[in-house]
Scaffold this active site. Structure first.
Site, short mmCIF file in Angstrom:
data_model
loop_
_atom_site.label_atom_id
_atom_site.label_comp_id
_atom_site.label_asym_id
_atom_site.label_seq_id
_atom_site.Cartn_x
_atom_site.Cartn_y
_atom_site.Cartn_z
N ASP A 52 15.62 -23.81 40.27
CA ASP A 52 15.77 -22.49 39.88
C ASP A 52 15.51 -21.31 41.00
O ASP A 52 15.16 -22.05 42.12
CB ASP A 52 14.30 -22.75 38.83
CG ASP A 52 13.97 -21.07 38.31
OD1 ASP A 52 14.90 -20.47 37.82
OD2 ASP A 52 12.75 -20.69 38.60
N ASP A 75 13.80 -17.88 41.00
CA ASP A 75 12.43 -16.85 41.06
C ASP A 75 11.23 -17.92 40.85
O ASP A 75 11.15 -18.67 39.71
CB ASP A 75 12.57 -15.94 39.80
CG ASP A 75 13.49 -15.03 40.04
OD1 ASP A 75 14.00 -14.68 41.14
OD2 ASP A 75 13.73 -14.30 39.14
N ASP A 79 6.25 -10.59 37.40
CA ASP A 79 6.33 -10.48 35.72
C ASP A 79 7.08 -9.17 35.54
O ASP A 79 7.48 -9.15 34.35
CB ASP A 79 4.72 -10.33 35.34
CG ASP A 79 3.94 -11.70 35.23
OD1 ASP A 79 4.89 -12.76 35.26
OD2 ASP A 79 2.69 -11.79 35.31
N TYR A 125 9.78 -8.62 36.86
CA TYR A 125 11.16 -9.08 37.28
C TYR A 125 11.52 -8.59 38.69
O TYR A 125 10.92 -7.67 39.34
CB TYR A 125 12.26 -8.24 36.30
CG TYR A 125 12.16 -8.63 35.05
CD1 TYR A 125 13.02 -9.72 34.42
CD2 TYR A 125 11.27 -8.17 34.19
CE1 TYR A 125 12.93 -10.07 33.21
CE2 TYR A 125 11.25 -8.68 32.84
CZ TYR A 125 12.08 -9.60 32.53
OH TYR A 125 12.12 -10.06 31.08
N HIS A 182 22.16 -13.00 30.08
CA HIS A 182 21.66 -12.67 28.74
C HIS A 182 20.21 -12.29 28.59
O HIS A 182 19.39 -13.01 29.40
CB HIS A 182 22.33 -13.74 27.84
CG HIS A 182 23.72 -13.79 28.14
ND1 HIS A 182 24.17 -15.08 28.78
CD2 HIS A 182 24.99 -13.37 27.65
CE1 HIS A 182 25.75 -14.70 28.43
NE2 HIS A 182 25.83 -13.83 28.22
#
Length: 182
Positions: A8, A10, A18, A20, A92
């Site tokens: 992954d 981040d 939180d 982004y 998305h």
């Protein structure tokens, strides 16, 4: 032994937020993560990234911003002798009905297709339950790191019987040390 490791982004490679991670300036590497990628590559592993990036759909950052963040990530890994065999991202939002947003395994399937390497038996390393669920759905072995949201996720492992025996590492460096000495 499968030599593919899927990370992954981040919370594993860089500090999570939180709000982004929206720009190259906000993309801050976790201490030792680039060196860990280098170590894995030098030991013959193919390292790929599977990352949800719904900030694109939400309009928080552009594709150019994401590309700049990934260029920074690639450069930092390269400076430590590492490289990313493939970077797959889901652009998305959570309600878009795609098949790539973790916990679905679509990003991992994209990595399999791009690299012609099966994910079965590969490692998926994440800081969230959904990272691990995506890995399991694709036949991966899974590991949790405590960086990012990992400490909170660790407390939830017991609520997921299929994840109860998941190995937990302080950070990607500790995982890399473990996997290269097995």
């Amino acid at each position: 032994m499968n030599k593919l490791i899927i990370l992954d982004r981040d919370g594993v490679l860089n500090e999570d937020s939180d709000d982004y991670v929206k720009s190259v300036d906000e993309w801050i590497a976790i201490d030792g993560s680039a060196a860990a990628v280098g170590k894995l590559c030098q030991q013959g592993f193919e390292v790929a990234v599977a990352t949800n990036q719904s900030g694109l759909a939400r309009g928080y950052f552009s594709q150019a911003d994401l590309d700049a963040m990934h260029h920074k990530m690639i450069a930092l890994a390269a400076a430590e002798g590492g490289q990313f065999a493939h970077i797959a991202w889901c652009p998305h939002g959570p309600d878009d009905g795609c098949d790539c947003r973790k916990p679905l395994p679509g990003l991992i399937h994209q990595i399999e297709q791009a690299l012609h390497i099966p994910a079965k038996g590969a490692w998926m390393v994440g800081d969230s339950i959904r990272d691990l669920e995506a890995g399991l759905a694709a036949g991966c072995r899974v590991a949790l790191v405590r960086t990012g949201k990992g400490a909170k996720s660790e407390a939830k492992l017991a609520q997921h019987p299929q994840l109860a025996d998941t190995p937990v590492f302080n950070n990607l460096s500790d995982f890399a040390e473990f996997i290269t000495t097995v």
